[in-house]
Design an enzyme around this catalytic site. Structure first.
Site: not given
Length: 392
Positions: A61, A113, A185, A210
């Site tokens: 983690r 988005y 972004d 993506k």
């Protein structure tokens, strides 16, 4: 045995081109065995030799060698200080927005988005953070929207889905004058075509699902920062929220990065051809593509990016044409997401931007006749032939 916490950053040398850095990453190969394909360290915990003696890894983690190789590689490619790999693009944005305090004001691209819009209005809005949406390609509009409490600019460029282009350098300067962060972004262009940190941005985020991954086979997000306070914040929230990317997905992204330059060049080539063809089709009323010379922000695009990518939006003549197209594409898939090897067509009104209020969607041009296309790597003539048949 080499300690993974001390890595060879030969990939930062100026004599290595982007393509070489993408292939060789941070360590280049696994330092213990020499494995050329960096291993998947599928482990939850790590053995300590003795009290106070650590290999540099304690618990996955917190840190994992596979994820660390990805994070350092992304920092190298974006030319940032440190990178962080998270469980999705949404997780990346959530982690970043936790840097904000109640009362802070954030300016975001107006046709952002839908998932980012939802995070702002439905989640962080409840905690007193104020999100305001503005056309980031209009510097005067940005200046008018700023307040003494503006702490962050969150910029998509090109935007999803209207393909507006914002001047990163000018916006970074404006943000810094006000003591605000500049976040970009970079999902649509990737560091192969655009590197916002080199233009003055403080943070770059990706939905690495993506183009970074590039094969529609993993969900992931990336944050790259260029400030120590942001690096400290990201490490703390990863440790506390437990949203770090798993080792296998990290490995998939490392594999994807090795072909990123080749893929982006082909995406770019196919995207330009399909966008120009769409302009000739009688059922297509308008095409939105940042690579058109008559795009209002074409000069800005050329100034800050070395390619235009493969994202295209377009409006058709009727709802019937939309329905027929989505029902009849064959090689092209009617599916959410973007940036993979396959060409995907999306209906933003009910998919990617359903969270945006109807009046805002209508104002932006995201109507019931609006489609978005992620042009893949197939033969471009096959893509055009499939679109032509489906459009009717």
């Amino acid at each position: 045995m080499k300690n993974f916490s001390n890595y060879n950053d030969f990939s930062r040398k100026e004599d290595l081109a982007f393509e070489s850095r993408a292939i060789h990453g941070a360590l280049g190969c696994e330092p213990i065995t020499g494995a050329v394909s960096f291993p998947i360290y599928q482990t939850a915990t790590f053995r300590h030799k003795a009290l106070g003696q650590s290999t540099g890894f304690d618990y996955s983690r917190l840190q994992n060698p596979t994820r660390q190789e990805l994070e350092r590689t992304m920092a190298i490619l974006e030319n940032g200080m440190e990178g962080y790999a998270l469980s999705s693009g949404q997780a990346a944005n959530m982690a970043l927005f936790t840097f904000l305090d109640p009362g802070d004001h954030v300016l975001l691209s107006d046709d952002i988005y839908g998932g980012t819009f939802r995070i702002g209005d439905d989640i962080f809005g409840k905690y007193g953070v104020n999100f305001e949406y503005v056309d980031m390609s209009d510097l005067e509009a940005v200046q008018k929207a700023m307040t003494p409490k503006t702490r962050m600019f969150f910029i998509e460029t090109p935007t999803n889905p209207m393909m507006k282009v914002a001047d990163i350098k000018a916006l970074a300067e404006l943000a810094h004058e006000a003591g605000a962060l500049c976040v970009v972004d970079n999902t649509f262009l990737t560091p192969y075509f655009q590197r916002p940190i080199e233009l003055g941005a403080d943070v770059v985020v990706h939905s690495a699902t993506k183009f970074i991954g590039g094969h529609n086979d993993t969900i992931s997000g990336i944050v790259v920062v260029n400030r120590q306070d942001l690096a400290d914040h990201m490490r703390l929230q990863l440790k506390s929220h437990g949203n770090g990317l798993d080792p296998f997905s990290s490995w998939l992204l490392l594999r994807g990065l090795k072909t990123l330059p080749l893929r982006m060049e082909k995406h770019n080539e196919n995207g330009m051809k399909v966008a120009n063809w769409l302009r000739t089709h009688p059922r297509v009323e308008k095409v939105y593509y940042a690579g058109f010379e008559d795009h209002k922000d074409y000069a800005t695009m050329c100034k800050q990016a070395s390619g235009f990518g493969s994202m295209i939006s377009f409006t058709v003549d009727s709802v019937e044409t939309v329905e027929r197209t989505l029902a009849n594409v064959d090689m092209i898939y009617f599916a959410e997401s973007l940036g993979g090897t396959e060409t995907l067509i999306t209906y933003p009104m009910t998919q990617t931007h359903e969270s945006i209020p109807a009046d805002i969607r209508e104002k932006l041009g995201i109507t019931d006749r609006f489609l978005r296309l992620s042009v893949g790597l197939e033969n471009v003539d096959d893509i055009i032939r499939d679109l032509n048949r489906a459009l009717g």
